[in-house]
Design a protein around this motif. Structure first.
Motif, PDB file in Angstrom:
ATOM      1  N   UNK A  65      50.521  -3.062  94.694  1.00 33.07           N
ATOM      2  CA  UNK A  65      51.142  -4.133  93.921  1.00 33.07           C
ATOM      3  C   UNK A  65      50.917  -5.468  93.679  1.00 33.07           C
ATOM      4  N   UNK A  66      50.644  -6.012  95.411  1.00 29.15           N
ATOM      5  CA  UNK A  66      49.965  -7.565  94.124  1.00 29.15           C
ATOM      6  C   UNK A  66      48.343  -7.986  93.926  1.00 29.15           C
ATOM      7  N   UNK A  87      50.691  -2.419  82.712  1.00 27.81           N
ATOM      8  CA  UNK A  87      51.227  -1.331  84.151  1.00 27.81           C
ATOM      9  C   UNK A  87      51.811  -2.035  84.967  1.00 27.81           C
ATOM     10  N   UNK A  88      52.691  -1.405  85.213  1.00 29.94           N
ATOM     11  CA  UNK A  88      53.504  -2.336  86.632  1.00 29.94           C
ATOM     12  C   UNK A  88      53.258  -3.264  87.423  1.00 29.94           C
ATOM     13  N   UNK A 112      60.560  -1.135  85.690  1.00 26.96           N
ATOM     14  CA  UNK A 112      62.143  -0.110  86.721  1.00 26.96           C
ATOM     15  C   UNK A 112      61.974   0.775  85.936  1.00 26.96           C
ATOM     16  N   UNK A 113      61.758   1.149  85.375  1.00 24.27           N
ATOM     17  CA  UNK A 113      61.096   2.018  84.185  1.00 24.27           C
ATOM     18  C   UNK A 113      60.171   2.860  84.124  1.00 24.27           C
ATOM     19  N   UNK A 162      47.932   2.557  80.522  1.00 20.21           N
ATOM     20  CA  UNK A 162      47.889   1.181  81.296  1.00 20.21           C
ATOM     21  C   UNK A 162      47.870   1.429  83.061  1.00 20.21           C
ATOM     22  N   UNK A 163      48.512   2.664  83.193  1.00 22.28           N
ATOM     23  CA  UNK A 163      49.664   3.164  84.225  1.00 22.28           C
ATOM     24  C   UNK A 163      48.343   3.918  84.809  1.00 22.28           C
ATOM     25  N   UNK A 164      47.732   5.092  83.492  1.00 21.94           N
ATOM     26  CA  UNK A 164      45.726   5.503  84.046  1.00 21.94           C
ATOM     27  C   UNK A 164      44.918   4.744  84.871  1.00 21.94           C
TER      28      UNK A 164
END
Length: 440
Positions: free
Chosen positions: A5-6, A121-122, A131-132, A266-268
């Motif tokens: 996540x950078x 995404x995250x 957070x969720x 997006x998360x996938x």
């Protein structure tokens, strides 16, 4: 380095973040003791070794206006303390909606509708949405689970080495550094073998977006369409053949309306792309660092117990995530003594922070005895890479296996002939030709 996540990135990009529109330099030309304004972050010498420039920037101050190959501008944070503080500054948000019109007009981001469908995404979310969504993935990458998977990951690494030529030369990216992280990722998230076999590594280049006027834009958009169709097939398969794995749990969360369709896709997307390419790149940067320090390579080969500490030092010494993706202020704000307009892009140089001699004595020296090593290669704060434990295990397993089973491992090209990827945010190579005496 999965789900870093950078990043991207989603992450690294060939012409990414922007603030003000491109304009003539406002400061002095580059000289022995001065920096241009904006500072250009581009060109082969820079990509080969950005650290002399980062040293000059740290000495001049913590925040600099920079320009990327696409012509867009951003504010770059250098130095460990400033980077650490910026990564936890709750005035800065990651959501693209915060970007101003100047950033939006020039930034090399995904076109619509893919931007709205694949970029929620995250990495591009702020609390409470972040957070969720993050809560749904953390268990899959928990350190205890990764440790239980180590024998399986070691088997995957060994099988790939078995397939290398008995003697060099070989391209270690194509033969190992690219397939290993993808096979590990498929195992960890529950990507079925038939689906994994269909994945096109070329799709990973969508985290290197090109500007609207770039002649490569049509090819880039074709990659997006291919990856989007693939994600739809993965979701359909998991909905029909669910199991106790991360992908199945994400699809079930969507069916319970805990995720929107765009959030699920997006998360996938982030898992598939950010979950493998950074590890591939980190393997190449680590190996090149060891090739440039043959005494350290020999020491690590002779004493595999050094691997955990060595991996931390290699992450610090040359991180695959050179720069973070953008952050934005909601209003004009002071950032370490520099006024940054609302909606301009703020980026942190993780590599510059990790070579700050005020935090790491002898920072330009590769020291496998350095301990502790509080580097920022996985970021910091709420966007700290949730896949850090997996990335560490992959790097330890991969380097240990390569050094143990390929005696005499060495580069097969001159150092100056190594072609670094042109992505702005990341460091690594698409090819790494090596030689070795034999395959054990």
């Amino acid at each position: 380095m999965t789900l870093h996540e950078p990043l991207p990135q989603t992450g690294p990009s060939a012409g990414p973040e922007a603030g003000p529109e491109a304009e003539p330099p406002a400061g002095p030309e580059a000289g022995a003791d001065s920096l241009p304004d904006p500072v250009p972050l581009m060109g082969c010498p820079y990509k080969r070794d950005p650290y002399p420039l980062y040293e000059r920037m740290r000495e001049a101050g913590p925040v600099h206006r920079v320009v990327f190959p696409s012509g867009v501008h951003a504010w770059l944070v250098t130095g460990y303390d400033a980077a650490h503080a910026t990564l936890t500054d709750d005035r800065l948000g990651k959501n693209h909606d915060r970007g101003n019109d100047r950033w939006r007009a020039r930034a090399s981001i995904m076109p619509e509708p893919q931007h709205s469908q694949l970029q929620v995404h995250l990495l591009h979310q702020d609390p409470p949405e972040h957070t969720r969504m993050r809560r749904l993935v953390t268990d899959a990458f928990a350190p205890r689970r990764i440790e239980r998977l180590r024998p399986r990951l070691e088997h995957l690494a060994g099988t790939l080495i078995d397939a290398l030529p008995e003697t060099g030369p070989a391209d270690l990216v194509a033969g190992f550094a690219a397939p290993f992280p993808f096979q590990v990722l498929a195992e960890v998230i529950g990507l079925p073998p038939e689906q994994a076999a269909r994945f096109d590594r070329d799709w990973g280049k969508v985290v290197q977006p090109v500007g609207p006027a770039d002649p490569q834009r049509p090819r880039y958009e074709a990659r997006l369409h291919g990856l989007q169709s693939y994600i739809a097939d993965v979701v359909a398969h998991k909905r029909a053949h669910g199991d106790d794995d991360l992908l199945s749990r994400l699809v079930a969360a969507r069916d319970r309306r805990e995720l929107s369709r765009e959030e699920l896709d997006s998360m996938i997307f982030q898992l598939l792309v950010a979950g493998q390419e950074p590890v591939t790149n980190q393997l190449t940067t680590a190996l090149i660092a060891l090739f440039r320090h043959p005494d350290q390579l020999a020491r690590l080969r002779a004493d595999p117990a050094l691997l955990p500490r060595a991996v931390e030092e290699l992450l610090r010494y040359d991180s695959a995530f050179e720069l973070t993706t953008w952050r934005f202020f909601a209003e004009d704000s002071d950032l370490h003594g520099t006024r940054v307009p609302a909606g301009d892009s703020v980026i942190v140089s993780l590599c510059a922070a990790n070579r700050d001699p005020r935090r790491f004595p002898g920072a330009d020296t590769l020291d496998l005895d350095r301990d502790p090593t509080p580097h920022l290669a996985f970021g910091h704060g709420i966007h700290f890479c949730p896949g850090a434990a997996l990335a560490r295990a992959e790097l330890q397993i991969a380097l240990g296996a390569l050094l143990a089973r390929l005696p005499g491992l060495r580069p097969a090209v001159a150092d100056q002939d190594i072609a670094w990827i042109p992505a702005v945010l990341g460091r690594g190579t698409h090819h790494l030709p090596v030689g070795y005496d034999r395959r054990l």
